[in-house]
Design a protein around this motif. Structure first.
Motif, PDB file in Angstrom:
ATOM      1  N   VAL A 153       0.857  -1.186   0.000  1.00  0.00           N
ATOM      2  CA  VAL A 153       0.000   0.000   0.000  1.00  0.00           C
ATOM      3  C   VAL A 153       0.895   1.240   0.000  1.00  0.00           C
ATOM      4  N   SER A 154       0.592   2.207  -0.853  1.00  0.00           N
ATOM      5  CA  SER A 154       1.389   3.434  -0.887  1.00  0.00           C
ATOM      6  C   SER A 154       1.074   4.308   0.324  1.00  0.00           C
ATOM      7  N   SER A 155       1.976   5.217   0.625  1.00  0.00           N
ATOM      8  CA  SER A 155       1.778   6.082   1.786  1.00  0.00           C
ATOM      9  C   SER A 155       0.568   6.997   1.602  1.00  0.00           C
ATOM     10  N   SER A 156       0.315   7.454   0.387  1.00  0.00           N
ATOM     11  CA  SER A 156      -0.865   8.303   0.167  1.00  0.00           C
ATOM     12  C   SER A 156      -2.159   7.497   0.344  1.00  0.00           C
ATOM     13  N   SER A 157      -2.133   6.230  -0.052  1.00  0.00           N
ATOM     14  CA  SER A 157      -3.307   5.373   0.162  1.00  0.00           C
ATOM     15  C   SER A 157      -3.554   5.144   1.644  1.00  0.00           C
ATOM     16  N   MET A 158      -2.482   4.950   2.399  1.00  0.00           N
ATOM     17  CA  MET A 158      -2.631   4.789   3.851  1.00  0.00           C
ATOM     18  C   MET A 158      -3.218   6.040   4.474  1.00  0.00           C
ATOM     19  N   PHE A 159      -2.711   7.201   4.071  1.00  0.00           N
ATOM     20  CA  PHE A 159      -3.204   8.470   4.604  1.00  0.00           C
ATOM     21  C   PHE A 159      -4.693   8.634   4.340  1.00  0.00           C
ATOM     22  N   TRP A 160      -5.108   8.467   3.088  1.00  0.00           N
ATOM     23  CA  TRP A 160      -6.512   8.675   2.744  1.00  0.00           C
ATOM     24  C   TRP A 160      -7.420   7.623   3.368  1.00  0.00           C
ATOM     25  N   THR A 161      -6.927   6.406   3.509  1.00  0.00           N
ATOM     26  CA  THR A 161      -7.715   5.366   4.186  1.00  0.00           C
ATOM     27  C   THR A 161      -7.963   5.751   5.632  1.00  0.00           C
ATOM     28  N   GLY A 162      -6.928   6.241   6.312  1.00  0.00           N
ATOM     29  CA  GLY A 162      -7.083   6.682   7.702  1.00  0.00           C
ATOM     30  C   GLY A 162      -8.061   7.827   7.833  1.00  0.00           C
ATOM     31  N   ILE A 163      -7.987   8.790   6.907  1.00  0.00           N
ATOM     32  CA  ILE A 163      -8.897   9.944   6.942  1.00  0.00           C
ATOM     33  C   ILE A 163     -10.340   9.504   6.702  1.00  0.00           C
ATOM     34  N   VAL A 164     -10.547   8.649   5.711  1.00  0.00           N
ATOM     35  CA  VAL A 164     -11.903   8.181   5.393  1.00  0.00           C
ATOM     36  C   VAL A 164     -12.481   7.373   6.542  1.00  0.00           C
ATOM     37  N   VAL A 165     -11.679   6.496   7.134  1.00  0.00           N
ATOM     38  CA  VAL A 165     -12.153   5.692   8.266  1.00  0.00           C
ATOM     39  C   VAL A 165     -12.522   6.601   9.437  1.00  0.00           C
ATOM     40  N   MET A 166     -11.666   7.568   9.723  1.00  0.00           N
ATOM     41  CA  MET A 166     -11.903   8.447  10.862  1.00  0.00           C
ATOM     42  C   MET A 166     -13.192   9.251  10.699  1.00  0.00           C
ATOM     43  N   PHE A 167     -13.322   9.964   9.587  1.00  0.00           N
ATOM     44  CA  PHE A 167     -14.513  10.792   9.405  1.00  0.00           C
ATOM     45  C   PHE A 167     -15.764   9.952   9.135  1.00  0.00           C
ATOM     46  N   GLY A 168     -15.612   8.844   8.452  1.00  0.00           N
ATOM     47  CA  GLY A 168     -16.756   7.969   8.207  1.00  0.00           C
ATOM     48  C   GLY A 168     -17.295   7.361   9.484  1.00  0.00           C
ATOM     49  N   TYR A 169     -16.392   6.887  10.340  1.00  0.00           N
ATOM     50  CA  TYR A 169     -16.821   6.282  11.603  1.00  0.00           C
ATOM     51  C   TYR A 169     -17.447   7.334  12.520  1.00  0.00           C
ATOM     52  N   GLN A 170     -16.884   8.538  12.524  1.00  0.00           N
ATOM     53  CA  GLN A 170     -17.475   9.607  13.322  1.00  0.00           C
ATOM     54  C   GLN A 170     -18.882   9.930  12.830  1.00  0.00           C
ATOM     55  N   PHE A 171     -19.063   9.994  11.524  1.00  0.00           N
ATOM     56  CA  PHE A 171     -20.376  10.268  10.953  1.00  0.00           C
ATOM     57  C   PHE A 171     -21.379   9.199  11.366  1.00  0.00           C
ATOM     58  N   ILE A 172     -20.973   7.935  11.280  1.00  0.00           N
ATOM     59  CA  ILE A 172     -21.858   6.827  11.657  1.00  0.00           C
ATOM     60  C   ILE A 172     -22.223   6.905  13.133  1.00  0.00           C
ATOM     61  N   LEU A 173     -21.226   7.147  13.989  1.00  0.00           N
ATOM     62  CA  LEU A 173     -21.497   7.232  15.428  1.00  0.00           C
ATOM     63  C   LEU A 173     -22.419   8.399  15.761  1.00  0.00           C
ATOM     64  N   ASN A 174     -22.217   9.537  15.108  1.00  0.00           N
ATOM     65  CA  ASN A 174     -23.085  10.689  15.362  1.00  0.00           C
ATOM     66  C   ASN A 174     -24.514  10.424  14.906  1.00  0.00           C
ATOM     67  N   ARG A 175     -24.683   9.735  13.792  1.00  0.00           N
ATOM     68  CA  ARG A 175     -26.035   9.402  13.304  1.00  0.00           C
ATOM     69  C   ARG A 175     -26.730   8.429  14.262  1.00  0.00           C
ATOM     70  N   LYS A 176     -25.967   7.455  14.761  1.00  0.00           N
ATOM     71  CA  LYS A 176     -26.562   6.509  15.709  1.00  0.00           C
ATOM     72  C   LYS A 176     -26.979   7.196  17.000  1.00  0.00           C
ATOM     73  N   SER A 177     -26.165   8.136  17.481  1.00  0.00           N
ATOM     74  CA  SER A 177     -26.506   8.794  18.735  1.00  0.00           C
ATOM     75  C   SER A 177     -27.664   9.775  18.546  1.00  0.00           C
ATOM     76  N   GLU A 178     -27.879  10.290  17.333  1.00  0.00           N
ATOM     77  CA  GLU A 178     -29.030  11.171  17.085  1.00  0.00           C
ATOM     78  C   GLU A 178     -30.334  10.398  17.121  1.00  0.00           C
ATOM     79  N   LYS A 179     -30.303   9.134  16.710  1.00  0.00           N
ATOM     80  CA  LYS A 179     -31.525   8.314  16.680  1.00  0.00           C
ATOM     81  C   LYS A 179     -31.979   7.910  18.075  1.00  0.00           C
ATOM     82  N   LYS A 180     -31.060   7.898  19.026  1.00  0.00           N
ATOM     83  CA  LYS A 180     -31.414   7.466  20.388  1.00  0.00           C
ATOM     84  C   LYS A 180     -32.168   8.520  21.143  1.00  0.00           C
TER      85      LYS A 180
END
Length: 72
Positions: A45-72
């Motif tokens: 895996v290239s370093s740029s791919s690692m960087f973007w994967t980390g960014i996508v995972v971080m913001f994507g997971y935060q988005f999912i967690l925030n949506r789940k907590s809004e439904k509660k």
């Protein structure tokens, strides 16, 4: 004048969880890269791919967690 609303305590907790998940994903990708480089002499895996994967995972997971907590 505020451009953004203040984050709630729950949103701060979700951010911390997302940052942790992104960090562990980056560690896993780095470990795989080191193993591949050791045995085959080429990176998987290239370093740029690692960087973007980390960014996508971080913001994507935060988005999912925030949506789940809004439904509660």
């Amino acid at each position: 004048m505020k451009f953004f609303k203040d984050a709630s305590k729950r949103e701060h907790q979700n951010w911390n969880k997302a940052v942790s998940a992104g960090f562990y994903i980056l560690l896993l990708l780095l470990f795989v890269n080191i193993i591949m480089y050791t045995y085959k002499g080429a990176e998987l895996v290239s370093s740029s791919s690692m960087f973007w994967t980390g960014i996508v995972v971080m913001f994507g997971y935060q988005f999912i967690l925030n949506r789940k907590s809004e439904k509660k």
